[in-house]
Design a protein around this motif. Structure first.
Motif: not given
Ligand SMILES: [Zn+2]
Ligand SMILES: [Zn+2]
Length: 1009
Positions: A455, A473-479, A481-482
């Protein structure tokens, strides 16, 4: 209370400390510091950047280093001594600054595990330096830990003897000093040496010690270990620090007030400034005038370029350029670059056409720096020199990479060896490798790390968010973040991104000074070459000039082919750009192995163009269009449709000026230069505004900035068109701005592509030989071989007595070099070629020195001993055997199933059965008539089912790559045909993606491909 960090490390202490200059200065500012010292490990590489941000923040900078110390360098090398102590050195004045440069250079010249100096070096260069005794690994402290108090005392006197009042004992606030501090204090009183306190800063804030441990874990290639930190090594708040040390060590007789005073005294004593040079003049042997020389050279350029009588346009352009170049003081710089390039030419070294914006300059062309006539090719001078800025213009000079060092040596001879050197470059952590490293040290499974990596969107380093891609990436991608929920440690990767990793050498750059370089920077000596301690841009800020001598493989190839066919290197530029055979090569998409056209994207762009319209200009356009921006935005597509259908374009209707600017590109804006021209010629923008617009145009966040110029635009065009149209044009510019390519680049690339194609069409054998010999990537080499086999040229296998080390031409065929055999290196191959009698299989191998048993076996496996190779080898099938360990008799399916083949591959073999089904057919089966199937050409893949008695495999063929593949292949293939497939295997053996396919009949004739 005021405090100064006299001992502070930044990211320039690679893999030991954290913090870019701007990050460190932000913290310093927050803490209210007035002064800051920078003491990286034997490195002055951060000086330029630090001095700049210090100035911006109105903070005084102290220039220092912390080198590694041994008693004697010679005994260190003799006894392989790895144990070293630290010492902190600060420049008190200019003399001290120069001595620090000297010591930093020497430390790297005496590199043994770490950059190291000894007492002799230090004492010989001590003037103007304030010496602090170092951290807990420091010269004095180390002795105290070992309870060698007498030795420590002796050492203190020894240093005092040389440094006098420029010597301070250094202590830190760590608990581990509790015991030794008492002794240090006693020694201080006894020897009358004042004490200073430092924090030995390695990161910015409390709680960030893990970052330093992460860097150490990478440096030592081990797992993260949270017991290994020094928690307190950060930039402290002064008051907190003061109360901490008082409680921790006691404050008898206001001891700590004095120590803090001492810190301020040192801080005030250090007043060195960064030392700059001025750009060098052209080194005339006799006293001559640079401007006269430039004009003289240009005059002879006019004649040699055949531009005599070129007319008013040329004269005006020349006058304007000369005026700007003179005003900007660039004359000597251009003369220097021209001298290097022209010297290279006299040596038969091929130089590039001028890849960058320099192609926009007529003077560069006349001086011989570039090979393109900017007026004929419509290239802009403003793209080369931005009149509003003082930076030296970027001239990307390309050289045959094999011979680049000769050019560097020539420069050293011309200017003096001590005024020229190679340039250091620092590798920085990027998004993906930060994630990899973090994953490794925290034992996060690779496939989990991969999710985040998938991502992550890498950005250009120059992008403002270039080093925040993990954060994004950590801000915008839900995956992503998981993943972070389950493995929170992965978030720590954000800290790595953008930090320096290690030092390397810039492949292309040299810098030249007016004074000996040692007076401005540290210079390291490595393998007989001198390397600067500062990067290219920093060198420029110090007044040195930097020149990129880029080595380009394609030039080596062109040069090599020219040599083979007896053409002079310089004559490559006389190849007519209208050569029919060459153009035809592009029209027939025969672009494998052609510079800039090897990728699928460029090939497909060509395929979208009507053949009869492909000419040099369209080849240049293809270079600009075959990039993600134009392809994804659809602008490439509309370009093609206008080209195909001769559709009227609304842009062309707008105004005659716009018509002229965009008529060669069918009313589309393809190049940055077109936007610049529209702004200047159509909207009457000043040069300054045009350049500003060009710069913000390419940035994602530049859109708003750009919009501010709209009123100016409207003002400029109000007499020409109405408001609605004006808005329309403005929007078009704004939309395309993000991904436009610059025309000088496109044309220069197209020229190299054209020259490559010229050789491919006129001298295919020589072309392929050079192309193969210069290709290190095995996969790419195979692709070229595939192309050779398709062209009908026979590939002869490697054979003792016939082959040389590399590929060569042999009776209208290509003979593979012995080096091509797996297990035979270049050295062995050379040996084999020189041993001429050595062609029988039953030779006594023991007698041949340097030929190992393995090499012998490799030769045997490759049939290299055979005098005659069976004729069925029409496509170099033995070659494929060697590289892929397959036998020609094997069925293709078996080969693909082979576990040894993974990722991308090229295989050859015989098909048993092949059925083609594509998406279109499937839909038809479902009862829909073909013409009702929507967008048939949008179905991305055709599916090919390869099967034999026992098994089957699905092969996906990209429709974008193979337009008419459908029935064609299935009709062509016969079960005795030999099929070569290039593809990738990604989801198990029975699903493959096909990238290229060639089908041969029994006689070796190409049936399809
Ligand atoms: Zn240290
Ligand atoms: Zn330190």
């Amino acid at each position: 209370m005021q405090f100064t960090d006299l001992h502070l490390h930044s990211t320039f202490s690679c893999l030991d400390a954290w913090g870019l200059p701007k990050q460190i200065l932000k913290r310093a500012k927050d803490l209210g510091r007035k002064t800051i010292a920078v003491t990286d490990h034997a490195s002055i590489s951060g000086y330029v950047q630090f001095s700049k941000v210090c100035k911006d923040n109105n903070i005084k900078m102290i220039y220092g280093i912390e080198p590694y110390m041994v008693n004697s360098i010679s005994s260190m090398f003799e006894n392989k001594e790895r144990k070293k102590n630290h010492i902190t050195l600060l420049a008190e004045n200019e003399k001290g600054y120069k001595n620090i440069l000297k010591l930093a250079s020497e430390a790297y010249n005496n590199f043994y595990y770490y950059p190291t100096i000894d007492w002799n070096l230090l004492f010989d260069n001590s003037e103007g330096i304030i010496l602090l005794s170092g951290c807990w690994g420091g010269i004095v402290q180390r002795l105290l830990f070992e309870r060698k108090v007498d030795e420590a005392e002796k050492l203190i006197y020894k240093i005092k003897n040389v440094f006098g009042d420029r010597f301070y004992l250094e202590t830190q606030h760590y608990t581990l000093f509790n015991e030794t501090f008492k002794i240090l204090y006693a020694l201080s009183k006894k020897t009358e040496t004042p004490i200073v306190l430092t924090c030995d800063v390695h990161f910015l804030e409390k709680g960030q010690a893990f970052v330093q441990e992460m860097l150490h874990a990478i440096r030592e290639r081990r797992q993260f270990d949270d017991k290994l930190f020094l928690e307190d090594a950060y930039q402290w708040n002064s008051d907190d620090l003061f109360s901490l040390v008082k409680t921790r060590f006691g404050n008898e007789g206001n001891l700590w007030d004095k120590i803090f005073d001492n810190v301020n005294i040192v801080s005030e004593r250090c007043n060195a400034a960064i030392l700059k040079d001025i750009p060098p003049k052209f080194p005339f042997k006799n006293k001559e005038d640079s401007k006269e020389e430039l004009i003289k050279l240009c005059k002879s350029g006019i004649i040699s370029r055949g531009l005599k009588g070129g007319g008013k346009v040329y004269q005006e352009r020349f006058d304007r350029e000369l005026k700007v170049i003179k005003e900007k003081n660039f004359i000597d710089y251009l003369l220097i670059v021209a001298d290097l390039v022209n010297w290279a030419k006299t040596q038969g070294i091929l130089t590039g056409a001028g890849r960058g914006s320099s192609s926009g300059s007529l003077i560069c062309n006349l001086l011989g720096i570039t090979e393109l006539d900017p007026i004929k090719h419509d290239l802009l001078f403003d793209r080369f020199i931005d009149e509003t800025r003082s930076d030296l213009p970027d001239i990307d000079t390309d050289f045959d990479s094999d011979k680049r060092d000769l050019v560097k040596d020539y420069a050293a001879e011309t200017f003096g060896k001590n005024k020229v050197c190679d340039v250091v470059t620092f590798a920085r952590f990027k998004g993906k490798n930060s994630l990899d490293e973090t994953g490794k040290m925290f034992s996060i499974p690779i496939n989990v790390v991969k999710i985040v990596k998938d991502y992550l969107f890498e950005r250009n380093e120059k992008d403002e968010r270039g080093y925040e891609t993990i954060k994004d990436t950590f801000q915008f991608s839900k995956e992503a973040q998981k993943v972070a929920m389950e493995y929170p440690d992965i978030l720590k990767a954000c800290f790595l991104e953008g930090q320096l990793r290690h030092m390397g050498k810039h492949a292309a750059g040299i810098i030249i000074g007016n004074k000996p370089l040692e007076e401005t920077i540290a210079v390291y000596e490595k393998k007989g070459r001198k390397i600067s301690s500062v990067e290219m841009d920093d060198a420029f800020d110090l007044g040195l000039i930097k020149i990129d001598l880029l080595g380009v493989k394609v030039l080596s190839i062109l040069n090599d082919i020219a040599n083979k066919i007896g053409m002079k290197a310089a004559d490559i530029y006389n190849i007519p750009l209208t050569d029919k055979k060459t153009i035809k090569g592009f029209q027939e998409y025969d672009v494998d192995g052609i510079f800039q056209f090897e990728g699928d994207a460029a090939k497909n762009v060509l395929k979208q163009m009507p053949k009869d319209k492909i000419d040099f200009d369209q080849i240049a356009a293809s270079v600009a269009l075959a990039r993600p921006g134009p392809l994804q935005s659809g602008s490439a597509n509309s370009y093609f449709s206008v080209m195909k259908e001769n559709k009227k374009v609304k842009n062309l209707d707008w105004h005659p000026i716009i018509y002229n600017i965009t008529k060669k590109t069918f009313g589309q804006i393809v190049y940055q230069e077109q936007v610049m021209k529209i702004l200047r010629e159509f909207a009457n923008f000043s040069i300054e505004d045009t350049n500003k617009c060009r710069k913000i145009m390419g940035k994602t966040e530049g859109k708003q900035e750009f919009e501010k110029y709209y009123s100016k635009f409207l003002e400029g065009v109000k007499d020409k068109i109405d408001d609605t149209k004006a808005r329309d044009i403005w929007e078009t510019i704004k939309l395309s701005g993000e991904y436009l390519f610059n025309r000088s680049h496109a044309v220069a690339y197209a020229l190299l592509a054209f020259q490559s194609m010229y050789f491919k069409q006129h001298y295919p054998l020589e072309f392929y030989v050079s192309r193969l010999n210069y290709e290190d990537d095995e996969e790419k080499r195979l692709r070229i071989l595939l192309d050779v086999s398709r062209s009908g040229i026979r590939i002869l296998p490697p054979q003792l007595g016939k082959s040389s080390v590399f590929w060569k031409v042999e009776n209208n065929s290509l003979r593979s070099g012995l080096r091509e055999i797996k297990g035979i290196g270049e050295k062995t191959a050379e040996k084999l070629v020189s041993e001429e009698y050595f062609i029988r299989k039953d030779f006594d191998k023991n007698k041949i020195k340097g030929i190992t048993q393995t090499a012998f076996k490799a030769l045997d496996n490759a049939h290299a001993f055979l005098d005659d190779i069976p004729l069925q080898d029409f496509f170099g099938i033995y070659k494929f055997n060697i590289l892929n360990k397959i036998s020609p008799e094997r069925k293709l399916l078996e080969t693909i199933k082979d576990q040894n083949i993974s990722g991308s591959f090229i295989v050859g073999g015989i098909f048993v059965k092949m059925t083609i089904k594509d998406i279109l057919e499937t839909k038809r089966v479902k009862g829909l008539p073909t013409d009702k199937v929507k967008n048939p050409d949008k179905s991305k893949y055709a599916v090919m089912i390869l099967s034999d008695e026992t098994d089957r495999c699905l092969a996906f063929i990209d429709r974008f790559l193979f337009f008419k593949i459908g029935k064609k292949i299935s009709d062509a293939v016969d079960n005795e045909d030999f099929v070569l497939i290039e593809g990738t295997k990604n989801m198990g053996w029975n699903m493959i993606n096909i990238k290229d396919i060639v089908i041969y009949d029994k006689k070796g004739k190409v049936k399809y491909g």
